[in-house]
Design an enzyme around this catalytic site. Sequence first.
Site, PDB file in Angstrom:
ATOM      1  N   CYS A   1      62.011  76.275  44.200  1.00  0.00           N
ATOM      2  CA  CYS A   1      60.853  76.108  43.328  1.00  0.00           C
ATOM      3  C   CYS A   1      60.493  77.428  42.659  1.00  0.00           C
ATOM      4  O   CYS A   1      60.330  77.502  41.437  1.00  0.00           O
ATOM      5  CB  CYS A   1      59.668  75.562  44.123  1.00  0.00           C
ATOM      6  SG  CYS A   1      58.215  75.245  43.098  1.00  0.00           S
TER       7      CYS A   1
ATOM      8  N   GLU B   1      64.244  69.424  42.824  1.00  0.00           N
ATOM      9  CA  GLU B   1      63.690  70.067  41.630  1.00  0.00           C
ATOM     10  C   GLU B   1      64.201  69.384  40.360  1.00  0.00           C
ATOM     11  O   GLU B   1      63.439  69.131  39.425  1.00  0.00           O
ATOM     12  CB  GLU B   1      64.068  71.558  41.601  1.00  0.00           C
ATOM     13  CG  GLU B   1      63.253  72.427  42.531  1.00  0.00           C
ATOM     14  CD  GLU B   1      61.788  72.529  42.110  1.00  0.00           C
ATOM     15  OE1 GLU B   1      61.488  72.418  40.902  1.00  0.00           O
ATOM     16  OE2 GLU B   1      60.942  72.718  42.999  1.00  0.00           O
TER      17      GLU B   1
END
Length: 223
Positions: free
Chosen positions: A136, A206
Amino acid sequence: MTLFTDELKVMTAKSWEKSMTHPFVVELAEGTLPEEAFKRYLVQDMYYLNHYSKIHALAAVQAEETAVTHMLLKQAQETIAAEMLMHTEHARLLGMPTTIQTDIRPLPTAYGYTSHLYRVAMAGSLGQTIAGLLPCYWLYADIGSYYRDSKPVNPLYASWLENYGSELFQKETQVQIDLLNRLAELSSEAEKEKMRDAFKRAKEYELAFWEMAYAGEQWPSEK
């Protein structure tokens, strides 16, 4: 010497490229991303960041070094809090309800991603937890850096890119990269394999997060 994080980047190269060039990201940088997609992203990312902060707290407990504990708590309190403030302001400017943070119903990808991080933190080691948290930080830092010169007309998209391209966010990301490399140096090959798995799965989430925000997503019974 090849760093452990360099190895992780190579291992996830295909997913990384798809994330960097996903229509959500490209259109955001161009200023053409539909606001509905951005709203969907904001809501789900608020849910994600709330739990992401808690994972940092769990990692802080796992840490044996006091300095690492303090750093992780600082990240949770400052870096993630700043992102939440930005999202809250963006939601206000978009006319979204003020109760949005308390009324969030997670979509499958957001729920699955946070569940993965909790599983790693509860069942694994500090190295595995940091490996799960890193994609992230790293992906957003790369996007902020790569699209730094983009000038989307929409001020919300411009401030989003500015935040992740900022020197502060780049530095905070490097702190996490350096920590994971240090932990990997002290780990067995079996442990490093678990760290690779935590990182790879988080990186896939993601990419799935962009797709969820861009195309929309529902729970199976709601289709």
